[in-house]
Scaffold this active site. Structure first.
Site, PDB file in Angstrom:
ATOM      1  N   SER A  34       0.711  -1.022  -0.014  1.00 56.45           N
ATOM      2  CA  SER A  34      -0.157  -0.080  -0.003  1.00 56.45           C
ATOM      3  C   SER A  34       0.732   1.283   0.015  1.00 56.45           C
ATOM      4  O   SER A  34       0.681   2.401   0.754  1.00 56.45           O
ATOM      5  CB  SER A  34      -0.815  -0.056   1.293  1.00 56.45           C
ATOM      6  N   ARG A  78       7.787   6.144  -3.991  1.00 58.01           N
ATOM      7  CA  ARG A  78       8.285   6.687  -2.647  1.00 58.01           C
ATOM      8  C   ARG A  78       7.412   6.228  -1.429  1.00 58.01           C
ATOM      9  O   ARG A  78       6.100   5.811  -1.606  1.00 58.01           O
ATOM     10  CB  ARG A  78       7.951   8.547  -2.771  1.00 58.01           C
ATOM     11  N   ASP A 122      -3.923  -1.337  -1.775  1.00 58.56           N
ATOM     12  CA  ASP A 122      -5.078  -1.714  -0.816  1.00 58.56           C
ATOM     13  C   ASP A 122      -6.401  -1.037  -1.143  1.00 58.56           C
ATOM     14  O   ASP A 122      -7.403  -1.845  -1.017  1.00 58.56           O
ATOM     15  CB  ASP A 122      -4.660  -1.265   0.752  1.00 58.56           C
TER      16      ASP A 122
HETATM   17  C1  BGC Z   1      -0.316   5.164   0.001  1.00 57.56           C
HETATM   18  C2  BGC Z   1      -1.162   4.305  -0.619  1.00 57.56           C
HETATM   19  C3  BGC Z   1      -2.339   3.783   0.073  1.00 57.56           C
HETATM   20  C4  BGC Z   1      -2.986   4.520   1.119  1.00 57.56           C
HETATM   21  C5  BGC Z   1      -3.707   3.896   2.441  1.00 57.56           C
HETATM   22  C6  BGC Z   1      -0.856   5.866   1.271  1.00 57.56           C
HETATM   23  O1  BGC Z   1       0.202   6.376   2.151  1.00 57.56           O
HETATM   24  O2  BGC Z   1       0.480   5.956  -0.914  1.00 57.56           O
HETATM   25  O3  BGC Z   1      -0.797   3.540  -1.607  1.00 57.56           O
HETATM   26  O4  BGC Z   1      -3.516   3.192  -0.411  1.00 57.56           O
HETATM   27  O5  BGC Z   1      -1.704   5.032   2.128  1.00 57.56           O
HETATM   28  O6  BGC Z   1      -3.161   2.655   2.912  1.00 57.56           O
END
Ligand code: BGC
Length: 481
Positions: A157, A172, A210
């Site tokens: 995620s 990142r 996610d």
């Molecule tokens: C991430 C996402 C993720 C979200 C929720 C963010 O910091 O960049 O990829 O879906 O958090 O988990």
């Protein structure tokens, strides 16, 4: 449907009678800073829509709008055994999902605590930890061993550029992760290499955000589900867009993907407004950003997601205590100076305190911070927690409203998951109210509703792995040629 709990009584007249006048002035100032009007929500949403478009354009924008290479929608008829893993902030979850083919499924899962130091450790340490945990789980579930490699959906995620479904180059780290030599690299071969070391037959079929998992898992059981949302440690959303409306991939799509087909888009809209055009940022938000490992990134997320809510409260409290000289007179504030000492459960517990004298607040401050709080202080602190929670919920729905406007959805089920959505007091009610403010609906309309999601990182990852295997078996593409 949004589940409306019992309404918290509004502050009764006289709640603040014992709070000194000077404190009330400060409180009003902070109320002004943290309150987001309906009009501001509408302005933010309008800008949000154009930023979603921009992210899909050839020139690109702040919001990554990552094509996720999930091009089918589930029918509920998918079957088979799939492994799924989800690397969260504090735990690694490993799930075995059995898709029954009749819109139902069975899951067996284990949780492995991710040592805190691994968030900022080395890449090998992280991926070896995941592989070791997987090996333990597979040994338990398949004591006799397995004849065929097990297909795995890897829920990772963090923003990853994907040129195909089973690869993802980390753009990142977010949410406080900071591990060297992963940014700019494909995380799938890293995981696959660690899996090889433990000698378990596992094939990483799909890399999944996610939000995409949440979307697909919810569609498996609810055809009205239009987007997958996470309001947790981080924030983000995914939805399906039309391939022909993704200019940045124009001319690049393999020939078996027509312009009319659908593609799941992982928006990564935590990065919304990194250029600071519309969000009502306060000096506290500016400070959180400046002191974060990635200043200038995830501006929206840093104002609303669980990783930061306790930190906003900590900075407001320090301001009241030290800058303004009003709070916690003569007390040792060394713990309050520690960044991130208060996680989201802190403001959540404050709002949840059922006692008239806010004795839970006192206990919390004493235990976590070693600070004794007077009753007037507790009352102001409770109000601050409400303001921070309410701001988070109100801003959070701008992403939902923007996706609805972009896709012209007049009705939608928006499947949501994450600790803030599930556990933060009043979040659901406040979010529903903010949507009404944006769309100017009356209370009994609510054509766009936020509903609790199916388990995206387990079931969603499994369904996506199943959809991918089917495409591959039919000779269809799962990425750029
Ligand atoms: C991430 C996402 C993720 C979200 C929720 C963010 O910091 O960049 O990829 O879906 O958090 O988990």
């Amino acid at each position: 449907m949004v589940h409306l709990g019992p309404k918290r009584p509004q502050h009764r007249k006289g709640t603040f009678t014992d709070v000194p006048e000077q404190w009330m002035e400060q409180l009003h100032e902070i109320e002004n800073l943290l309150t987001v009007s309906a009009e501001t929500l509408r302005t933010i949403t309008t800008h949000f829509v154009s930023e979603l478009e921009k992210g899909l354009s050839k020139a690109g924008g702040n919001i990554p709008m990552i094509p996720a290479w999930v091009m089918d929608t589930p029918t509920g008829k998918e079957t088979g055994d799939y492994l799924a893993i989800d690397l969260g902030g504090t735990n690694l979850r490993v799930v075995l999902v059995r898709l029954a083919g009749d819109c139902t499924f069975d899951t067996t899962q284990s949780k492995f605590a991710l040592p805190e130091s691994f968030r900022t450790g080395s890449a090998d340490q992280l991926f070896d930890f995941i592989a070791d945990s997987l090996a333990k789980f597979v040994e338990e579930q398949y004591p006799e061993g397995c004849s065929e490699p097990l297909p795995l959906g890897f829920t990772f995620s963090y923003p990853c550029s994907q040129s195909k479904i089973n690869s993802g180059i980390l753009q990142r780290w977010t949410k406080g992760f900071d591990i060297d030599n992963v940014e700019g690299h494909d995380v799938v071969p890293m995981l696959q290499a660690s899996i090889k070391k433990v000698g378990v037959p596992i094939d990483v079929v799909a890399l999944i955000n996610d939000t995409t998992g949440t979307l697909v898992a919810s569609m498996y059981t609810d055809p009205e589900a239009k987007m997958g949302l996470i309001f947790g440690t981080g924030c983000n959303g995914a939805y399906y867009d039309v391939v022909g409306d993704i200019p940045k991939l124009e001319g690049k799509f393999p020939s078996d993907i027509p312009a009319t087909s659908l593609m799941a888009i992982n928006c990564e809209y935590g990065a919304f407004d990194n250029e600071h055009a519309v969000l009502p940022r306060t000096k506290y938000d500016v400070q959180i950003d400046a002191e974060s490992p990635r200043p200038g990134q995830q501006s929206f997320e840093k104002m609303i997601s669980g990783y930061y809510l306790g930190e906003v409260l900590r900075l407001v409290l320090l301001d009241l205590a030290e800058e303004k000289g009003l709070f916690f007179k003569g007390q040792d504030l060394s713990k309050l100076h520690k960044p991130f000492i208060m996680d989201t459960s802190f403001p959540a517990h404050i709002e949840d305190d059922p006692f008239e004298n806010l004795s839970d607040v006192q206990e919390l401050f004493d235990t976590v911070l070693g600070i004794q709080v007077t009753l007037p202080e507790r009352k102001v602190i409770r109000r601050l927690a409400e303001l921070i929670g309410e701001r988070s919920a109100r801003l959070s729905v701008c992403g939902i409203a923007a996706i609805c406007k972009k896709r012209n959805y007049k009705k939608a089920h928006c499947a949501a998951d994450g600790s803030v959505y599930n556990k933060y007091p009043q979040f659901k009610e406040r979010a529903a109210k903010a949507l009404r403010d944006i769309f100017e609906w009356t209370e009994d309309e609510d054509p766009v509703v936020i509903i609790p999601a199916e388990d995206g990182s387990g079931v969603g990852a499994a369904v996506i792995a199943a959809l991918t295997e089917k495409r591959l078996a039919n000779g269809l593409s799962v990425g750029l040629e």
